[in-house]
Design a protein around this motif. Structure first.
Motif, PDB file in Angstrom:
ATOM      1  N   PHE A  25       0.823  -1.205   0.000  1.00 44.56           N
ATOM      2  CA  PHE A  25       0.000   0.000   0.000  1.00 44.56           C
ATOM      3  C   PHE A  25       0.863   1.262   0.000  1.00 44.56           C
ATOM      4  O   PHE A  25       0.506   2.263  -0.620  1.00 44.56           O
ATOM      5  CB  PHE A  25      -0.957   0.017   1.201  1.00 44.56           C
ATOM      6  N   ASP A  26       1.996   1.214   0.685  1.00 45.51           N
ATOM      7  CA  ASP A  26       2.889   2.372   0.756  1.00 45.51           C
ATOM      8  C   ASP A  26       3.623   2.635  -0.555  1.00 45.51           C
ATOM      9  O   ASP A  26       3.990   3.781  -0.834  1.00 45.51           O
ATOM     10  CB  ASP A  26       3.953   2.174   1.848  1.00 45.51           C
ATOM     11  N   ASN A  27       3.849   1.584  -1.335  1.00 45.85           N
ATOM     12  CA  ASN A  27       4.759   1.727  -2.472  1.00 45.85           C
ATOM     13  C   ASN A  27       4.171   1.496  -3.849  1.00 45.85           C
ATOM     14  O   ASN A  27       4.814   1.840  -4.841  1.00 45.85           O
ATOM     15  CB  ASN A  27       5.957   0.790  -2.273  1.00 45.85           C
ATOM     16  N   ASN A  96       4.220 -11.259  -7.206  1.00 45.63           N
ATOM     17  CA  ASN A  96       4.160 -12.711  -7.080  1.00 45.63           C
ATOM     18  C   ASN A  96       3.554 -13.063  -5.724  1.00 45.63           C
ATOM     19  O   ASN A  96       3.900 -12.448  -4.712  1.00 45.63           O
ATOM     20  CB  ASN A  96       5.571 -13.282  -7.214  1.00 45.63           C
ATOM     21  N   SER A  97       2.701 -14.063  -5.685  1.00 42.85           N
ATOM     22  CA  SER A  97       2.063 -14.429  -4.414  1.00 42.85           C
ATOM     23  C   SER A  97       3.070 -14.937  -3.378  1.00 42.85           C
ATOM     24  O   SER A  97       2.813 -14.867  -2.178  1.00 42.85           O
ATOM     25  CB  SER A  97       0.958 -15.462  -4.635  1.00 42.85           C
ATOM     26  N   GLY A  98       4.235 -15.395  -3.822  1.00 47.01           N
ATOM     27  CA  GLY A  98       5.285 -15.805  -2.903  1.00 47.01           C
ATOM     28  C   GLY A  98       5.753 -14.672  -2.007  1.00 47.01           C
ATOM     29  O   GLY A  98       6.305 -14.907  -0.932  1.00 47.01           O
ATOM     30  N   TYR A  99       5.521 -13.449  -2.428  1.00 45.57           N
ATOM     31  CA  TYR A  99       5.890 -12.273  -1.639  1.00 45.57           C
ATOM     32  C   TYR A  99       5.351 -12.349  -0.213  1.00 45.57           C
ATOM     33  O   TYR A  99       6.009 -11.953   0.733  1.00 45.57           O
ATOM     34  CB  TYR A  99       5.367 -11.009  -2.336  1.00 45.57           C
ATOM     35  N   ALA A 104      12.686 -14.640   0.781  1.00 47.32           N
ATOM     36  CA  ALA A 104      13.504 -14.328  -0.396  1.00 47.32           C
ATOM     37  C   ALA A 104      12.658 -13.671  -1.479  1.00 47.32           C
ATOM     38  O   ALA A 104      13.092 -12.705  -2.117  1.00 47.32           O
ATOM     39  CB  ALA A 104      14.172 -15.599  -0.928  1.00 47.32           C
ATOM     40  N   ALA A 105      11.453 -14.175  -1.682  1.00 41.79           N
ATOM     41  CA  ALA A 105      10.548 -13.570  -2.665  1.00 41.79           C
ATOM     42  C   ALA A 105      10.162 -12.159  -2.234  1.00 41.79           C
ATOM     43  O   ALA A 105      10.069 -11.245  -3.063  1.00 41.79           O
ATOM     44  CB  ALA A 105       9.300 -14.429  -2.852  1.00 41.79           C
ATOM     45  N   ALA A 106       9.952 -11.959  -0.947  1.00 44.58           N
ATOM     46  CA  ALA A 106       9.617 -10.625  -0.438  1.00 44.58           C
ATOM     47  C   ALA A 106      10.773  -9.656  -0.683  1.00 44.58           C
ATOM     48  O   ALA A 106      10.556  -8.519  -1.099  1.00 44.58           O
ATOM     49  CB  ALA A 106       9.281 -10.689   1.048  1.00 44.58           C
ATOM     50  N   ARG A 107      11.991 -10.105  -0.446  1.00 43.32           N
ATOM     51  CA  ARG A 107      13.165  -9.253  -0.667  1.00 43.32           C
ATOM     52  C   ARG A 107      13.299  -8.903  -2.149  1.00 43.32           C
ATOM     53  O   ARG A 107      13.568  -7.758  -2.502  1.00 43.32           O
ATOM     54  CB  ARG A 107      14.424  -9.965  -0.154  1.00 43.32           C
ATOM     55  N   ARG A 108      13.112  -9.887  -3.029  1.00 41.81           N
ATOM     56  CA  ARG A 108      13.181  -9.615  -4.474  1.00 41.81           C
ATOM     57  C   ARG A 108      12.115  -8.603  -4.880  1.00 41.81           C
ATOM     58  O   ARG A 108      12.377  -7.693  -5.657  1.00 41.81           O
ATOM     59  CB  ARG A 108      13.027 -10.904  -5.274  1.00 41.81           C
ATOM     60  N   THR A 109      10.923  -8.772  -4.356  1.00 45.49           N
ATOM     61  CA  THR A 109       9.834  -7.850  -4.680  1.00 45.49           C
ATOM     62  C   THR A 109      10.161  -6.453  -4.178  1.00 45.49           C
ATOM     63  O   THR A 109       9.947  -5.467  -4.888  1.00 45.49           O
ATOM     64  CB  THR A 109       8.504  -8.349  -4.087  1.00 45.49           C
ATOM     65  N   GLN A 112      12.614  -4.912  -6.523  1.00 46.27           N
ATOM     66  CA  GLN A 112      11.972  -4.507  -7.772  1.00 46.27           C
ATOM     67  C   GLN A 112      11.155  -3.234  -7.586  1.00 46.27           C
ATOM     68  O   GLN A 112      11.190  -2.338  -8.429  1.00 46.27           O
ATOM     69  CB  GLN A 112      11.091  -5.640  -8.299  1.00 46.27           C
ATOM     70  N   ILE A 113      10.428  -3.157  -6.483  1.00 45.20           N
ATOM     71  CA  ILE A 113       9.626  -1.965  -6.218  1.00 45.20           C
ATOM     72  C   ILE A 113      10.531  -0.755  -6.003  1.00 45.20           C
ATOM     73  O   ILE A 113      10.237   0.344  -6.485  1.00 45.20           O
ATOM     74  CB  ILE A 113       8.683  -2.194  -5.017  1.00 45.20           C
ATOM     75  N   THR A 114      11.645  -0.953  -5.320  1.00 44.61           N
ATOM     76  CA  THR A 114      12.596   0.133  -5.107  1.00 44.61           C
ATOM     77  C   THR A 114      13.141   0.633  -6.434  1.00 44.61           C
ATOM     78  O   THR A 114      13.217   1.840  -6.668  1.00 44.61           O
ATOM     79  CB  THR A 114      13.741  -0.331  -4.187  1.00 44.61           C
ATOM     80  N   LEU A 115      13.499  -0.288  -7.320  1.00 48.29           N
ATOM     81  CA  LEU A 115      14.007   0.093  -8.637  1.00 48.29           C
ATOM     82  C   LEU A 115      12.937   0.841  -9.423  1.00 48.29           C
ATOM     83  O   LEU A 115      13.214   1.875 -10.032  1.00 48.29           O
ATOM     84  CB  LEU A 115      14.483  -1.134  -9.412  1.00 48.29           C
TER      85      LEU A 115
END
Length: 171
Positions: A25-27, A96-99, A104-109, A112-115
Protein backbone atom coordinates in the motif's frame (compact mmCIF):
# COMPACT_ATOMS: atom_id res chain seq x y z
CA UNK A 1 34.18 2.17 6.68
CA UNK A 2 30.43 1.81 6.01
CA UNK A 3 29.44 -0.10 2.90
CA UNK A 4 27.43 2.55 1.04
CA UNK A 5 25.72 0.04 -1.25
CA UNK A 6 24.47 -1.96 1.73
CA UNK A 7 23.21 1.18 3.48
CA UNK A 8 21.39 2.26 0.32
CA UNK A 9 19.65 -1.12 0.08
CA UNK A 10 18.35 -1.20 3.66
CA UNK A 11 14.67 -1.91 3.36
CA UNK A 12 12.02 -2.11 6.05
CA UNK A 13 11.59 -5.53 7.67
CA UNK A 14 8.66 -7.49 6.37
CA UNK A 15 8.23 -9.96 9.20
CA UNK A 16 4.42 -10.15 9.24
CA UNK A 17 1.70 -10.41 6.65
CA UNK A 18 0.41 -7.02 7.85
CA UNK A 19 3.83 -5.42 7.29
CA UNK A 20 4.11 -6.94 3.83
CA UNK A 21 0.64 -5.80 2.85
CA UNK A 22 1.22 -2.31 4.24
CA UNK A 23 4.49 -2.11 2.28
CA UNK A 24 2.52 -2.69 -0.92
CA UNK A 25 0.00 0.00 0.00
CA UNK A 26 2.89 2.37 0.76
CA UNK A 27 4.76 1.73 -2.47
CA UNK A 28 2.42 0.69 -5.26
CA UNK A 29 0.17 3.36 -6.72
CA UNK A 30 -2.91 3.25 -8.92
CA UNK A 31 -2.19 3.41 -12.63
CA UNK A 32 -3.39 6.43 -14.62
CA UNK A 33 -6.17 4.21 -16.04
CA UNK A 34 -7.39 3.46 -12.51
CA UNK A 35 -7.46 7.09 -11.44
CA UNK A 36 -10.53 9.23 -11.90
CA UNK A 37 -10.34 12.76 -13.27
CA UNK A 38 -10.48 14.25 -9.79
CA UNK A 39 -7.93 11.84 -8.31
CA UNK A 40 -4.46 13.01 -7.43
CA UNK A 41 -1.68 11.13 -9.27
CA UNK A 42 0.62 9.25 -6.91
CA UNK A 43 -1.96 8.72 -4.21
CA UNK A 44 -2.25 5.42 -2.35
CA UNK A 45 -4.76 2.72 -3.05
CA UNK A 46 -7.68 2.43 -0.66
CA UNK A 47 -8.85 -0.84 0.85
CA UNK A 48 -12.03 -0.44 -1.21
CA UNK A 49 -10.12 -0.11 -4.48
CA UNK A 50 -8.09 -3.26 -3.85
CA UNK A 51 -11.25 -5.12 -2.82
CA UNK A 52 -12.96 -3.89 -6.00
CA UNK A 53 -10.04 -5.10 -8.15
CA UNK A 54 -10.27 -8.53 -6.55
CA UNK A 55 -14.05 -8.68 -6.74
CA UNK A 56 -14.09 -7.62 -10.42
CA UNK A 57 -12.07 -10.75 -11.22
CA UNK A 58 -14.34 -12.98 -9.09
CA UNK A 59 -16.06 -14.47 -12.14
CA UNK A 60 -12.68 -15.89 -13.21
CA UNK A 61 -11.11 -16.58 -9.83
CA UNK A 62 -14.08 -17.31 -7.59
CA UNK A 63 -12.51 -15.08 -4.93
CA UNK A 64 -14.24 -12.16 -3.25
CA UNK A 65 -13.03 -10.01 -0.40
CA UNK A 66 -14.30 -7.05 1.58
CA UNK A 67 -12.54 -3.75 2.15
CA UNK A 68 -13.05 -4.29 5.89
CA UNK A 69 -11.21 -7.63 5.75
CA UNK A 70 -8.32 -6.02 3.87
CA UNK A 71 -8.19 -3.41 6.63
CA UNK A 72 -8.04 -6.17 9.24
CA UNK A 73 -5.18 -7.82 7.37
CA UNK A 74 -3.32 -4.50 7.18
CA UNK A 75 -3.69 -3.93 10.92
CA UNK A 76 -2.76 -7.51 11.82
CA UNK A 77 -6.19 -8.18 13.36
CA UNK A 78 -6.64 -10.96 10.81
CA UNK A 79 -3.37 -12.73 10.11
CA UNK A 80 -4.20 -16.08 8.52
CA UNK A 81 -5.98 -15.45 5.22
CA UNK A 82 -6.98 -18.19 2.84
CA UNK A 83 -4.50 -18.98 0.11
CA UNK A 84 -6.99 -17.69 -2.45
CA UNK A 85 -7.03 -14.29 -0.71
CA UNK A 86 -3.24 -14.15 -0.69
CA UNK A 87 -3.16 -14.91 -4.41
CA UNK A 88 -5.86 -12.33 -5.11
CA UNK A 89 -4.06 -9.63 -3.13
CA UNK A 90 -0.82 -10.40 -4.96
CA UNK A 91 -2.60 -10.19 -8.31
CA UNK A 92 -4.28 -6.91 -7.36
CA UNK A 93 -0.88 -5.37 -6.57
CA UNK A 94 0.89 -7.04 -9.48
CA UNK A 95 3.36 -9.02 -7.39
CA UNK A 96 4.16 -12.71 -7.08
CA UNK A 97 2.06 -14.43 -4.41
CA UNK A 98 5.29 -15.81 -2.90
CA UNK A 99 5.89 -12.27 -1.64
CA UNK A 100 3.50 -12.91 1.25
CA UNK A 101 5.01 -16.22 2.39
CA UNK A 102 8.64 -16.39 1.30
CA UNK A 103 11.31 -14.06 2.71
CA UNK A 104 13.50 -14.33 -0.40
CA UNK A 105 10.55 -13.57 -2.67
CA UNK A 106 9.62 -10.63 -0.44
CA UNK A 107 13.16 -9.25 -0.67
CA UNK A 108 13.18 -9.61 -4.47
CA UNK A 109 9.83 -7.85 -4.68
CA UNK A 110 11.09 -5.04 -2.43
CA UNK A 111 14.17 -4.66 -4.65
CA UNK A 112 11.97 -4.51 -7.77
CA UNK A 113 9.63 -1.96 -6.22
CA UNK A 114 12.60 0.13 -5.11
CA UNK A 115 14.01 0.09 -8.64
CA UNK A 116 10.63 1.03 -10.13
CA UNK A 117 10.27 3.88 -7.65
CA UNK A 118 13.74 5.08 -8.53
CA UNK A 119 12.90 4.94 -12.23
CA UNK A 120 9.83 7.08 -11.62
CA UNK A 121 11.71 9.62 -9.51
CA UNK A 122 14.75 9.87 -11.72
CA UNK A 123 15.43 10.25 -15.35
CA UNK A 124 15.62 6.77 -16.91
CA UNK A 125 18.94 7.66 -18.51
CA UNK A 126 20.39 8.33 -15.08
CA UNK A 127 19.26 4.92 -13.84
CA UNK A 128 20.78 3.30 -16.93
CA UNK A 129 24.03 5.16 -16.29
CA UNK A 130 24.07 3.97 -12.69
CA UNK A 131 23.54 0.36 -13.80
CA UNK A 132 26.29 0.56 -16.43
CA UNK A 133 28.71 2.02 -13.89
CA UNK A 134 27.85 -0.65 -11.33
CA UNK A 135 28.20 -3.38 -13.96
CA UNK A 136 31.69 -2.06 -14.67
CA UNK A 137 32.73 -2.33 -11.05
CA UNK A 138 32.39 1.25 -9.85
CA UNK A 139 31.41 1.62 -6.24
CA UNK A 140 28.28 3.46 -5.16
CA UNK A 141 30.48 6.38 -4.10
CA UNK A 142 32.21 6.51 -7.50
CA UNK A 143 28.85 6.24 -9.24
CA UNK A 144 27.50 9.19 -7.24
CA UNK A 145 30.60 11.19 -8.15
CA UNK A 146 30.05 10.55 -11.86
CA UNK A 147 26.35 11.48 -11.50
CA UNK A 148 27.35 14.71 -9.72
CA UNK A 149 29.79 15.54 -12.51
CA UNK A 150 27.09 14.95 -15.13
CA UNK A 151 24.61 17.08 -13.15
CA UNK A 152 27.19 19.87 -12.83
CA UNK A 153 27.95 19.80 -16.55
CA UNK A 154 24.23 19.88 -17.30
CA UNK A 155 23.75 22.84 -14.95
CA UNK A 156 26.63 24.72 -16.56
CA UNK A 157 25.22 24.04 -20.02
CA UNK A 158 21.74 25.17 -19.00
CA UNK A 159 23.07 28.24 -17.20
CA UNK A 160 24.92 29.55 -20.24
CA UNK A 161 22.61 28.18 -22.90
CA UNK A 162 25.19 25.82 -24.37
CA UNK A 163 28.82 25.11 -23.76
CA UNK A 164 31.18 26.22 -26.47
CA UNK A 165 34.68 25.25 -27.42
CA UNK A 166 37.38 27.24 -29.17
CA UNK A 167 36.57 25.53 -32.48
CA UNK A 168 32.88 26.48 -32.13
CA UNK A 169 33.81 30.16 -31.67
CA UNK A 170 35.74 30.23 -34.97
CA UNK A 171 32.71 29.21 -37.08
Amino acid sequence: MVDVRRAERELPPLDTLAARLEYLFDNIRPTPDELGESDEPGRRYTNREIADKINEAAAETGVTISAAYIGELRRGVASDPRTSHVRALATAFGVNSGYFVDDAAARRTQDQITLLSELRRMDVKRVALRQVLADNGLSATDTRLVEQMVARLRAVAEGTGTTTTASDDRR
